[in-house]
Design a protein around this motif. Structure first.
Motif, PDB file in Angstrom:
ATOM      1  N   ALA A 129     -54.350   6.615  43.252  1.00  0.00           N
ATOM      2  CA  ALA A 129     -54.437   5.204  43.619  1.00  0.00           C
ATOM      3  C   ALA A 129     -54.234   5.002  45.113  1.00  0.00           C
ATOM      4  O   ALA A 129     -54.765   4.043  45.694  1.00  0.00           O
ATOM      5  CB  ALA A 129     -53.407   4.399  42.836  1.00  0.00           C
ATOM      6  N   ALA A 130     -53.476   5.921  45.748  1.00  0.00           N
ATOM      7  CA  ALA A 130     -53.231   5.836  47.195  1.00  0.00           C
ATOM      8  C   ALA A 130     -54.346   6.479  48.013  1.00  0.00           C
ATOM      9  O   ALA A 130     -54.259   6.540  49.240  1.00  0.00           O
ATOM     10  CB  ALA A 130     -51.895   6.492  47.532  1.00  0.00           C
ATOM     11  N   GLY A 131     -55.382   6.970  47.333  1.00  0.00           N
ATOM     12  CA  GLY A 131     -56.506   7.572  48.039  1.00  0.00           C
ATOM     13  C   GLY A 131     -56.319   9.026  48.394  1.00  0.00           C
ATOM     14  O   GLY A 131     -57.078   9.573  49.203  1.00  0.00           O
ATOM     15  N   VAL A 132     -55.331   9.682  47.776  1.00  0.00           N
ATOM     16  CA  VAL A 132     -55.101  11.107  48.024  1.00  0.00           C
ATOM     17  C   VAL A 132     -55.923  11.903  47.010  1.00  0.00           C
ATOM     18  O   VAL A 132     -55.717  11.757  45.805  1.00  0.00           O
ATOM     19  CB  VAL A 132     -53.604  11.454  47.877  1.00  0.00           C
ATOM     20  CG1 VAL A 132     -53.385  12.957  48.066  1.00  0.00           C
ATOM     21  CG2 VAL A 132     -52.770  10.659  48.872  1.00  0.00           C
ATOM     22  N   PRO A 133     -56.860  12.746  47.460  1.00  0.00           N
ATOM     23  CA  PRO A 133     -57.625  13.574  46.512  1.00  0.00           C
ATOM     24  C   PRO A 133     -56.675  14.427  45.680  1.00  0.00           C
ATOM     25  O   PRO A 133     -55.892  15.215  46.232  1.00  0.00           O
ATOM     26  CB  PRO A 133     -58.515  14.429  47.419  1.00  0.00           C
ATOM     27  CG  PRO A 133     -58.614  13.651  48.706  1.00  0.00           C
ATOM     28  CD  PRO A 133     -57.286  12.970  48.862  1.00  0.00           C
ATOM     29  N   THR A 134     -56.727  14.260  44.368  1.00  0.00           N
ATOM     30  CA  THR A 134     -55.727  14.882  43.496  1.00  0.00           C
ATOM     31  C   THR A 134     -56.392  15.476  42.269  1.00  0.00           C
ATOM     32  O   THR A 134     -57.185  14.813  41.597  1.00  0.00           O
ATOM     33  CB  THR A 134     -54.675  13.850  43.057  1.00  0.00           C
ATOM     34  OG1 THR A 134     -54.046  13.291  44.221  1.00  0.00           O
ATOM     35  CG2 THR A 134     -53.618  14.486  42.168  1.00  0.00           C
ATOM     36  N   GLU A 135     -56.045  16.726  41.985  1.00  0.00           N
ATOM     37  CA  GLU A 135     -56.505  17.413  40.781  1.00  0.00           C
ATOM     38  C   GLU A 135     -55.299  17.584  39.866  1.00  0.00           C
ATOM     39  O   GLU A 135     -54.268  18.130  40.277  1.00  0.00           O
ATOM     40  CB  GLU A 135     -57.101  18.764  41.151  1.00  0.00           C
ATOM     41  CG  GLU A 135     -57.748  19.522  40.004  1.00  0.00           C
ATOM     42  CD  GLU A 135     -58.503  20.763  40.467  1.00  0.00           C
ATOM     43  OE1 GLU A 135     -58.807  21.610  39.605  1.00  0.00           O
ATOM     44  OE2 GLU A 135     -58.775  20.889  41.683  1.00  0.00           O
ATOM     45  N   LEU A 136     -55.420  17.125  38.622  1.00  0.00           N
ATOM     46  CA  LEU A 136     -54.327  17.170  37.661  1.00  0.00           C
ATOM     47  C   LEU A 136     -54.750  17.940  36.424  1.00  0.00           C
ATOM     48  O   LEU A 136     -55.811  17.676  35.858  1.00  0.00           O
ATOM     49  CB  LEU A 136     -53.914  15.747  37.258  1.00  0.00           C
ATOM     50  CG  LEU A 136     -52.930  15.622  36.082  1.00  0.00           C
ATOM     51  CD1 LEU A 136     -51.568  16.205  36.454  1.00  0.00           C
ATOM     52  CD2 LEU A 136     -52.798  14.167  35.657  1.00  0.00           C
ATOM     53  N   HIS A 137     -53.914  18.900  36.016  1.00  0.00           N
ATOM     54  CA  HIS A 137     -54.157  19.649  34.786  1.00  0.00           C
ATOM     55  C   HIS A 137     -52.928  19.526  33.883  1.00  0.00           C
ATOM     56  O   HIS A 137     -51.805  19.777  34.331  1.00  0.00           O
ATOM     57  CB  HIS A 137     -54.416  21.125  35.079  1.00  0.00           C
ATOM     58  CG  HIS A 137     -55.691  21.382  35.822  1.00  0.00           C
ATOM     59  ND1 HIS A 137     -56.829  21.830  35.203  1.00  0.00           N
ATOM     60  CD2 HIS A 137     -56.000  21.231  37.139  1.00  0.00           C
ATOM     61  CE1 HIS A 137     -57.797  21.967  36.099  1.00  0.00           C
ATOM     62  NE2 HIS A 137     -57.318  21.599  37.280  1.00  0.00           N
ATOM     63  N   VAL A 138     -53.154  19.168  32.626  1.00  0.00           N
ATOM     64  CA  VAL A 138     -52.087  19.097  31.632  1.00  0.00           C
ATOM     65  C   VAL A 138     -52.419  20.118  30.550  1.00  0.00           C
ATOM     66  O   VAL A 138     -53.446  20.009  29.878  1.00  0.00           O
ATOM     67  CB  VAL A 138     -51.955  17.684  31.038  1.00  0.00           C
ATOM     68  CG1 VAL A 138     -50.794  17.632  30.057  1.00  0.00           C
ATOM     69  CG2 VAL A 138     -51.763  16.649  32.147  1.00  0.00           C
ATOM     70  N   HIS A 139     -51.558  21.115  30.392  1.00  0.00           N
ATOM     71  CA  HIS A 139     -51.857  22.260  29.541  1.00  0.00           C
ATOM     72  C   HIS A 139     -51.196  22.118  28.171  1.00  0.00           C
ATOM     73  O   HIS A 139     -49.963  22.177  28.054  1.00  0.00           O
ATOM     74  CB  HIS A 139     -51.384  23.547  30.210  1.00  0.00           C
ATOM     75  CG  HIS A 139     -52.045  23.811  31.525  1.00  0.00           C
ATOM     76  ND1 HIS A 139     -53.355  24.210  31.629  1.00  0.00           N
ATOM     77  CD2 HIS A 139     -51.577  23.714  32.799  1.00  0.00           C
ATOM     78  CE1 HIS A 139     -53.674  24.362  32.900  1.00  0.00           C
ATOM     79  NE2 HIS A 139     -52.628  24.067  33.628  1.00  0.00           N
TER      80      HIS A 139
END
Length: 316
Positions: A273-283
């Motif tokens: 939401a803050a415009g930071v490119p973010t990759e999220l993985h939930v295993h």
């Protein structure tokens, strides 16, 4: 169905063996000195051959102004050609345990697989040294690494910061300090299942109470020691940061049976939401640090493949 039933089948036997050897897990050892010794004994019992592709050097560097010097371990790829990227490494342990030696294998892996110079910092631990000592040590180490990029042999324009658990929380906190103090510039941050919320109010914090690896009671205890009776600021508990703009692109992963699941997912959403490119993985099925306890499992191989791929892309 209990939470334990949700654990990946390949990750259950090693956890059962750990709990048989140490009922209740590490956090059941009340004395912090004995608890550290138990963790160190487990780590020292894993003998790994030297990696011929990685050269290691321990060095003493200046600590924060007016504070003791720090020890760092420097990892260099032996056969690197040209200038390589850099990774500043922060070990985990709930802010109360852990060491450079205890995570030597992971730092070696990153150096070898990414072809990067890795600098791992031995920061002061709580409760002897509560906040802000640990994060200020980490920031001092990062500043030293960036200033000595030429001698260390890495490209300061390709500098990432990496840490898991408490190291993940310190990774984000150090990135916040670097942003707020005008540097060093970071290309990428990889906080792995980071410890970032001192309130312990998330649903997963309530759920994960008896897995045996970093459960609720131990987390509450660690936060108490880390804060030393003082209120948390954003550099202690990054979920308290009001402004996340200007942080480096991020990669976060966490397991579904991890105490930190919900706080990490929520923080990743705030980064986006803050415009930071973010990759999220939930295993699915992974408990806290499960990939380290069961490194030969299919789940661990998937987890590490994702992390290494993201680092290669970010530091190319």
């Amino acid at each position: 169905m209990s939470r334990r039933d949700l654990i990946d089948p390949e990750l259950r036997p090693i956890l059962d063996a750990l709990l048989e050897a140490m009922p209740g897990g590490f956090n059941a050892v009340p004395d912090i000195v004995q608890r550290r010794a138990a963790v160190d004994a487990m780590n020292s019992g894993v003998e790994l051959p030297d990696n011929p592709n990685v050269a290691k050097e321990d060095r003493t560097i200046p600590g924060p102004d007016g504070e003791p010097d720090l020890t760092v371990r420097i990892y260099r790829p032996v056969n690197a050609e040209g200038t390589v990227p850099g990774i500043f490494y922060i070990h985990g342990g709930g802010m109360i345990m852990g060491s450079v030696q205890g995570e030597d294998a992971t730092a070696t892996l990153l150096c070898d697989q990414i072809g990067a110079v890795v600098v791992s910092v031995e920061y002061r631990l709580s409760p002897e040294h509560p906040h802000p000592a640990p994060v200020e040590d980490c920031y001092a180490g990062l500043v030293w690494m960036a200033k000595n990029a030429g001698e260390l042999g890495f490209d300061p324009d390709r500098l990432a910061i990496y840490g898991a658990s408490a190291g993940g929380g310190l990774t984000i906190a150090t990135a916040l300090i670097a942003r707020d103090r005008g540097g060093p510039a970071l290309t990428f941050m990889m906080p792995i299942y980071p410890m970032i919320d001192d309130t312990n109010t998330s649903a997963s914090s309530e759920e994960i109470a008896d897995i045996g690896v970093w459960d609720r009671a131990g987390n509450i205890e660690a936060w108490g020691w880390y804060l030393g009776g003082k209120p948390a600021d954003q550099y202690a508990a990054p979920t308290r940061a009001q402004d996340l703009t200007g942080l480096p692109p991020a990669f976060i992963d966490v397991g579904t049976v991890d105490l930190f699941r919900d706080e990490d997912i929520a923080f990743a959403q705030r980064l986006m939401a803050a415009g930071v490119p973010t990759e999220l993985h939930v295993h699915p099925g992974s408990y806290h640090a499960g990939e380290n306890l069961a490194p030969d499992s299919a789940l661990a191989r998937r987890i590490w493949a994702g992390r290494l791929d993201a680092l290669r892309r970010a530091l190319a």
